[in-house]
Design a protein around this motif. Structure first.
Motif, PDB file in Angstrom:
ATOM      1  N   UNK A 119      31.515  20.402  39.833  1.00 13.20           N
ATOM      2  CA  UNK A 119      31.463  20.266  38.375  1.00 13.20           C
ATOM      3  C   UNK A 119      30.716  18.979  38.038  1.00 13.20           C
ATOM      4  N   UNK A 120      29.641  19.118  37.262  1.00 13.19           N
ATOM      5  CA  UNK A 120      28.811  17.979  36.893  1.00 13.19           C
ATOM      6  C   UNK A 120      28.690  17.920  35.371  1.00 13.19           C
ATOM      7  N   UNK A 121      29.292  16.912  34.737  1.00  8.12           N
ATOM      8  CA  UNK A 121      29.085  16.759  33.295  1.00  8.12           C
ATOM      9  C   UNK A 121      27.620  16.423  33.014  1.00  8.12           C
ATOM     10  N   UNK A 122      27.068  17.066  31.998  1.00 10.57           N
ATOM     11  CA  UNK A 122      25.680  16.769  31.618  1.00 10.57           C
ATOM     12  C   UNK A 122      25.650  16.275  30.179  1.00 10.57           C
ATOM     13  N   UNK A 123      24.741  15.325  29.887  1.00 12.55           N
ATOM     14  CA  UNK A 123      23.619  14.822  30.685  1.00 12.55           C
ATOM     15  C   UNK A 123      24.094  14.131  31.963  1.00 12.55           C
ATOM     16  N   UNK A 124      23.274  14.251  33.022  1.00 13.61           N
ATOM     17  CA  UNK A 124      23.618  13.633  34.291  1.00 13.61           C
ATOM     18  C   UNK A 124      22.370  13.073  34.954  1.00 13.61           C
ATOM     19  N   UNK A 125      22.585  12.219  35.926  1.00 14.77           N
ATOM     20  CA  UNK A 125      21.485  11.693  36.724  1.00 14.77           C
ATOM     21  C   UNK A 125      20.719  12.857  37.349  1.00 14.77           C
ATOM     22  N   UNK A 172      30.161   6.631  35.625  1.00 11.29           N
ATOM     23  CA  UNK A 172      30.525   5.769  34.504  1.00 11.29           C
ATOM     24  C   UNK A 172      30.405   4.318  34.939  1.00 11.29           C
ATOM     25  N   UNK A 173      29.620   3.522  34.188  1.00 11.51           N
ATOM     26  CA  UNK A 173      28.706   3.890  33.096  1.00 11.51           C
ATOM     27  C   UNK A 173      27.659   4.916  33.560  1.00 11.51           C
ATOM     28  N   UNK A 174      27.219   5.690  32.607  1.00  9.51           N
ATOM     29  CA  UNK A 174      26.392   6.846  32.922  1.00  9.51           C
ATOM     30  C   UNK A 174      24.896   6.561  32.890  1.00  9.51           C
ATOM     31  N   UNK A 175      24.223   7.145  33.832  1.00  4.10           N
ATOM     32  CA  UNK A 175      22.774   7.336  33.773  1.00  4.10           C
ATOM     33  C   UNK A 175      22.580   8.814  33.455  1.00  4.10           C
ATOM     34  N   UNK A 176      22.080   9.185  32.263  1.00  2.67           N
ATOM     35  CA  UNK A 176      21.168   8.427  31.406  1.00  2.67           C
ATOM     36  C   UNK A 176      21.754   7.869  30.105  1.00  2.67           C
ATOM     37  N   UNK A 177      23.017   8.160  29.786  1.00  2.93           N
ATOM     38  CA  UNK A 177      23.465   7.927  28.417  1.00  2.93           C
ATOM     39  C   UNK A 177      24.069   6.547  28.179  1.00  2.93           C
ATOM     40  N   UNK A 178      24.499   5.867  29.240  1.00  2.00           N
ATOM     41  CA  UNK A 178      25.206   4.613  29.070  1.00  2.00           C
ATOM     42  C   UNK A 178      26.656   4.796  28.666  1.00  2.00           C
ATOM     43  N   UNK A 317      22.191   6.414  19.498  1.00  2.00           N
ATOM     44  CA  UNK A 317      23.552   5.884  19.486  1.00  2.00           C
ATOM     45  C   UNK A 317      23.612   4.644  20.375  1.00  2.00           C
ATOM     46  N   UNK A 318      24.620   3.835  20.132  1.00  2.00           N
ATOM     47  CA  UNK A 318      24.803   2.593  20.887  1.00  2.00           C
ATOM     48  C   UNK A 318      25.549   2.890  22.193  1.00  2.00           C
ATOM     49  N   UNK A 319      24.919   2.687  23.359  1.00  2.00           N
ATOM     50  CA  UNK A 319      25.604   2.924  24.628  1.00  2.00           C
ATOM     51  C   UNK A 319      26.532   1.762  24.979  1.00  2.00           C
ATOM     52  N   UNK A 320      27.518   2.035  25.806  1.00  2.00           N
ATOM     53  CA  UNK A 320      28.502   1.018  26.173  1.00  2.00           C
ATOM     54  C   UNK A 320      28.232   0.353  27.514  1.00  2.00           C
ATOM     55  N   UNK A 321      27.291   0.911  28.293  1.00  2.00           N
ATOM     56  CA  UNK A 321      27.045   0.327  29.602  1.00  2.00           C
ATOM     57  C   UNK A 321      25.707   0.740  30.175  1.00  2.00           C
ATOM     58  N   UNK A 322      25.472   0.331  31.442  1.00  2.00           N
ATOM     59  CA  UNK A 322      24.211   0.555  32.155  1.00  2.00           C
ATOM     60  C   UNK A 322      23.077  -0.160  31.420  1.00  2.00           C
ATOM     61  N   UNK A 323      21.831   0.306  31.591  1.00  2.00           N
ATOM     62  CA  UNK A 323      20.717  -0.298  30.847  1.00  2.00           C
ATOM     63  C   UNK A 323      19.756   0.776  30.342  1.00  2.00           C
ATOM     64  N   UNK A 324      20.369   1.816  29.757  1.00  2.00           N
ATOM     65  CA  UNK A 324      19.596   2.920  29.185  1.00  2.00           C
ATOM     66  C   UNK A 324      20.060   3.217  27.769  1.00  2.00           C
ATOM     67  N   UNK A 325      19.120   3.674  26.948  1.00  2.00           N
ATOM     68  CA  UNK A 325      19.461   4.351  25.697  1.00  2.00           C
ATOM     69  C   UNK A 325      18.963   5.785  25.812  1.00  2.00           C
ATOM     70  N   UNK A 367      17.448  15.362  32.685  1.00  2.00           N
ATOM     71  CA  UNK A 367      18.860  15.027  32.860  1.00  2.00           C
ATOM     72  C   UNK A 367      19.760  16.152  32.363  1.00  2.00           C
ATOM     73  N   UNK A 368      19.164  17.336  32.213  1.00  2.00           N
ATOM     74  CA  UNK A 368      19.875  18.543  31.790  1.00  2.00           C
ATOM     75  C   UNK A 368      20.328  18.478  30.334  1.00  2.00           C
ATOM     76  N   UNK A 369      19.597  17.730  29.507  1.00  2.00           N
ATOM     77  CA  UNK A 369      19.961  17.632  28.097  1.00  2.00           C
ATOM     78  C   UNK A 369      18.708  17.487  27.257  1.00  2.00           C
ATOM     79  N   UNK A 370      18.553  18.372  26.294  1.00  2.00           N
ATOM     80  CA  UNK A 370      17.388  18.330  25.404  1.00  2.00           C
ATOM     81  C   UNK A 370      17.861  18.589  23.977  1.00  2.00           C
TER      82      UNK A 370
END
Length: 399
Positions: A119-125, A172-178, A317-325, A367-370
């Protein structure tokens, strides 16, 4: 008979690597491309860490190491888990690989039988689904919408689990969403997993040290009863600016770690001895640089989000972590470029930014999200300013 194995037909080239390669080609031809497609800190590796690597060379520590990694490195990793999360692993429950990426792949290859589901939540790396497929498993992609912060909901996890489910992958933190899972959100997922004892958790915590407005939490610590069902993966690439050194690590059930070491022993053997000695310094030297890195990333995050929300057709949206928007580009779909081309997909938009405005980003479809695009703010504020201004201009030029 084809020389190339049939199993490779299910594997896609990495979108991030493809966009970075395309940007490099344009740059080599003289185009002033700003590359925001690579997930790599722009900071130098801390001097003390570099010196530890140099010292290892000078002292002749350039021979083979144990497959699982140098014992002093594994001891340092063990202590970091104890110090940061009160997680107590035996030394044999820890393995070191050529980056967290190899650790994840080794785990999947060691555990998946044909048809086993992940099971992979998307968006995902971008690499998760393809690594699962390469290992013979079946990726089960569960959409996590922006309204819920791009995070997996307990009811969606429950619906995705079948008797063939082997793993839940959490990043978590997520790539790509933060996106960052809170302690409460992890506890809610753990409540579901308690009813499905055959499901294990692969917790990819590589961006752990880069959170901004929230506290970091990890499943093995939040839900101690799932400790023996959880593989926790981390490394020094992101927090210590050591991407090229290739040192990642995993800690988890002894039987799984032994199986992962068996695979590694027949493939890469181990990661570079020099890199391992440098990683010991990174983990034991106080890591004072991380606070500085995170402070700079926070400033860049706030700047980039504010700028992108001025671009017509983008919402960020404002991400909470990583270094991506991960801004939505739904507002530009269907518009026309100055030369009359229609922006039909996020890939079209990403290519328009690259070819017409010399800014490299990654389309969300990778990242499986459009329709989204991923932008890395692991670049200088000067480059981010120039890039965001170009993106604003690119959106304004559409009709």
């Amino acid at each position: 008979m084809s020389l190339v194995a049939e199993r490779l037909k299910v594997v896609r080239p990495s979108e991030t690597k493809a966009m970075t390669a395309r940007a490099s080609e344009l740059r080599d031809s003289g185009v002033d491309v700003i590359t925001l497609s690579q997930g790599e800190p722009d900071f130098d590796t801390p001097p003390a860490v570099c010196e530890a690597g140099i010292r290892a060379i000078r002292e002749g520590r350039t021979k083979y190491t144990a497959v699982a990694g140098l014992k002093p490195l594994r001891e340092a990793i063990r202590e970091s888990f104890r110090r940061d999360h009160a997680l107590d692993y035996g030394i044999e429950q820890i393995t070191v690989g050529c980056g967290a990426k190899q650790v994840v792949f080794n785990a999947l290859f060691a555990s998946l039988d044909p048809g086993d589901e992940v099971v992979i939540p998307i968006p995902c790396w971008v690499s998760y689904p393809d690594m699962v497929a390469l290992a013979g498993g079946k990726p089960v992609l569960v959409a996590c919408d922006e309204f819920h912060g791009f995070k997996l909901r307990p009811e969606a996890l429950e619906a995705a689990i079948t008797p063939r489910t082997k793993w839940l992958m959490l990043n978590s933190p997520s790539n790509p969403t933060g996106a960052v899972y809170s302690r409460g959100e992890l506890l809610a997922l753990a409540a579901v997993l308690r009813s499905h004892a055959h499901v294990h958790v692969l917790s990819d915590d590589i961006y752990e040290k880069l959170t901004y407005d929230v506290d970091f939490a990890t499943m093995a610590a939040v839900a101690p009863d799932l400790f023996e069902r959880t593989l926790t993966v981390n490394g020094v690439s992101k927090a210590d600016a050591m991407t090229g050194w290739r040192v990642g690590y995993g800690a988890g059930p002894l039987a799984l770690i032994k199986a992962m070491n068996l695979i590694q022993g027949q493939t890469s053997s181990h990661t570079s001895s020099i890199s391992q000695y440098a990683a010991i310094e990174a983990l034991t030297g106080g890591r004072n640089h991380i606070k500085e890195f995170a402070s700079v990333f926070l400033q860049r995050r706030d700047f980039v989000v504010a700028k992108l929300n001025k671009a017509e057709g983008l919402t960020c949206r404002m991400p909470d972590g990583a270094f991506y928007v991960f801004p939505s580009c739904a507002g530009v779909i269907g518009k026309h470029t100055p030369d009359g081309k229609v922006i039909e997909t996020d890939t079209d938009f990403a290519m328009y930014l690259l070819d017409d405005f010399a800014v490299a980003v990654v389309p969300g479809s990778g990242f499986m999200a459009a329709p989204y695009i991923r932008i890395s703010y692991a670049s200088s504020l000067e480059d981010l300013t120039r890039a965001c201004d170009r993106i604003i201009a690119a959106c304004a030029a559409l009709s």
